[in-house]
Design a protein around this motif. Structure first.
Motif, short mmCIF file in Angstrom:
data_model
loop_
_atom_site.label_atom_id
_atom_site.label_comp_id
_atom_site.label_asym_id
_atom_site.label_seq_id
_atom_site.Cartn_x
_atom_site.Cartn_y
_atom_site.Cartn_z
N ILE A 49 30.36 34.12 17.37
CA ILE A 49 31.23 33.58 18.37
C ILE A 49 30.90 33.54 19.49
O ILE A 49 30.68 32.56 20.50
N ALA A 50 30.67 35.17 19.87
CA ALA A 50 30.56 35.33 20.87
C ALA A 50 29.50 34.81 21.80
O ALA A 50 29.02 34.25 22.75
N MET A 51 28.12 34.98 20.98
CA MET A 51 26.94 34.21 21.30
C MET A 51 26.72 32.85 21.61
O MET A 51 26.30 32.03 22.64
N LEU A 52 27.24 31.87 21.06
CA LEU A 52 27.79 30.77 20.97
C LEU A 52 27.90 30.39 22.56
O LEU A 52 28.36 29.33 22.75
N ARG A 53 29.32 30.66 22.78
CA ARG A 53 29.88 30.79 23.95
C ARG A 53 29.80 30.48 24.91
O ARG A 53 29.76 30.30 25.82
N GLU A 54 28.45 32.06 25.20
CA GLU A 54 27.55 32.28 26.06
C GLU A 54 26.10 31.12 26.50
O GLU A 54 25.58 31.28 26.98
N ALA A 55 26.36 30.51 24.96
CA ALA A 55 25.01 30.02 24.89
C ALA A 55 24.89 28.79 26.43
O ALA A 55 25.39 28.56 26.84
N VAL A 56 23.28 28.68 26.54
CA VAL A 56 23.34 27.97 27.68
C VAL A 56 22.16 26.42 27.72
O VAL A 56 21.56 25.68 28.22
N THR A 57 21.66 26.50 26.27
CA THR A 57 21.25 25.15 26.09
C THR A 57 21.34 24.68 24.98
O THR A 57 21.67 25.31 23.84
N PRO A 58 21.39 23.63 23.95
CA PRO A 58 21.96 22.87 22.93
C PRO A 58 21.52 23.61 21.22
O PRO A 58 22.05 23.57 20.92
N GLN A 59 20.11 24.00 22.02
CA GLN A 59 19.53 24.90 20.53
C GLN A 59 19.37 25.84 20.18
O GLN A 59 20.37 26.25 18.90
N ALA A 60 20.36 26.12 21.44
CA ALA A 60 20.81 28.39 21.42
C ALA A 60 22.53 27.88 20.53
O ALA A 60 22.77 28.63 19.51
N ILE A 61 23.02 26.64 21.02
CA ILE A 61 25.36 26.80 20.48
C ILE A 61 24.61 26.35 18.76
O ILE A 61 24.65 26.55 18.16
N PHE A 63 21.91 26.86 17.19
CA PHE A 63 21.57 27.71 16.34
C PHE A 63 22.18 29.36 15.98
O PHE A 63 22.82 29.73 14.85
N TRP A 64 23.35 29.49 16.79
CA TRP A 64 24.47 30.25 16.86
C TRP A 64 25.59 29.90 16.29
O TRP A 64 26.38 30.70 15.39
N ALA A 65 25.98 28.62 16.14
CA ALA A 65 26.32 28.37 15.07
C ALA A 65 26.58 27.92 14.26
O ALA A 65 27.05 28.69 13.06
N ARG A 66 25.35 27.82 13.58
CA ARG A 66 24.62 28.13 12.36
C ARG A 66 24.66 29.01 11.64
O ARG A 66 25.52 29.92 10.57
N SER A 67 24.01 30.80 12.86
CA SER A 67 24.32 31.70 12.62
C SER A 67 25.41 32.09 12.10
O SER A 67 25.75 33.16 10.90
N LEU A 68 26.51 32.17 12.76
CA LEU A 68 27.23 32.20 12.73
C LEU A 68 28.51 31.75 11.03
O LEU A 68 29.45 32.85 10.59
N ASN A 69 28.44 30.98 11.18
CA ASN A 69 28.73 29.87 10.12
C ASN A 69 28.17 30.90 8.73
O ASN A 69 28.96 30.75 7.69
N PHE A 113 23.18 23.63 7.14
CA PHE A 113 21.69 23.70 7.12
C PHE A 113 21.43 21.49 7.28
O PHE A 113 20.56 21.46 8.39
N VAL A 114 21.69 20.34 6.98
CA VAL A 114 21.67 19.19 6.87
C VAL A 114 22.17 19.02 7.93
O VAL A 114 23.09 19.14 8.70
N PRO A 115 21.33 18.12 9.35
CA PRO A 115 21.62 17.85 10.21
C PRO A 115 22.66 16.56 10.38
O PRO A 115 22.86 16.10 9.27
N ASP A 116 23.89 16.97 11.36
CA ASP A 116 25.27 16.25 11.48
C ASP A 116 25.89 15.97 10.13
O ASP A 116 26.68 14.82 10.18
N LEU A 117 25.70 17.19 8.96
CA LEU A 117 26.38 16.93 7.69
C LEU A 117 27.43 17.76 8.42
O LEU A 117 28.99 17.78 7.92
N TRP A 118 27.22 19.01 9.14
CA TRP A 118 28.10 20.22 9.38
C TRP A 118 29.31 20.08 10.69
O TRP A 118 30.19 19.57 11.05
#
Length: 226
Positions: A49-61, A63-69, A113-118
């Motif tokens: 959650i901390a890393m998602l909030r600090e991410a600066v690119t869509p790809q990073a967001i 990545f961290w969204a999937r990681s935390l979940n 991990f299915v695009p646009d499903l989560w």
């Protein structure tokens, strides 16, 4: 880095330390292992959650969204096992139930991990620390999955609590108090609130692990039965 995210990283570190302490106290005991793994995954969720909030690119967001979940999806299963084992075991999971649990985890991870499903990738908003995205259908399925196993877990604990006396009842009381706060507020803020507010309040959930850490430390290292 925003101060709230520094705080989340500190909480994740405390969770990690708590998980290590629990495991080291009896590394071969399935009670210690299951609770330690659950808290370790809680640390992963919190750090993500901390890393998602600090991410600066869509790809990073993403990545961290999937990681935390991944942490959020998997942590409830070792916690369920802990409630079956602690402080004594009254039943064994059948083979059919074990397969059901396994396939439910795999199913929710596939949904993640299915695009646009989560969540909808094109809805990502970059505005650290207020990064955001719009959830999709799969997130509702996750809440059904998570609440099912959470209710099952606390049913196990409450059933043992009402049937127990003496020190065993005290043990269960500490566990109910310690884990109940993070389970209620973590679920309400970290899992349910995104349905209504996207990611506006979900970062508050991990902070409610602090009462659990204090309670478990007190019971594990300071409390002595009379």
């Amino acid at each position: 880095m925003h101060w709230t995210d520094i705080g989340l990283i500190l909480v994740a570190g405390l969770d990690l330390g708590m998980a290590l302490l629990i495991w080291l106290k009896n590394p071969r005991n399935k009670i210690n292992v299951s609770l330690g793994v659950a808290i370790l995954l809680l640390a992963i969720w919190t750090f993500g959650i901390a890393m998602l909030r600090e991410a600066v690119t869509p790809q990073a967001i993403i990545f961290w969204a999937r990681s935390l979940n991944v942490g959020g999806i998997t942590l409830i299963i070792p916690f369920l096992l802990f409630t079956i084992y602690f402080p004594y075991q009254t039943f064994n999971l059948s083979s059919q139930t074990k397969w059901f649990i396994l396939f439910s985890i795999i199913g929710i991870l596939v949904v993640l991990f299915v695009p646009d499903l989560w969540f909808i990738r094109n809805s990502v908003v970059i505005s650290p620390p207020h990064n955001n995205y719009q959830i999709s259908l799969g997130y509702y399925l996750f809440n059904i999955y998570f609440l099912f196993y959470l209710c099952w877990s606390y049913y196990n604990l409450f059933r043992k609590f009402t049937a127990s006396v003496g020190f065993v009842r005290t043990q269960l009381g500490f566990i109910l108090a310690g884990t109940g706060v993070i389970s209620f507020f973590g679920t309400a803020l970290g899992a349910i609130s995104p349905i209504f507010f996207n990611l506006k309040y979900f970062w508050l959930g991990p902070y409610f692990a602090l009462p659990m850490i204090v309670c478990l430390l007190y019971f594990g290292f300071y409390y002595r039965p009379k």
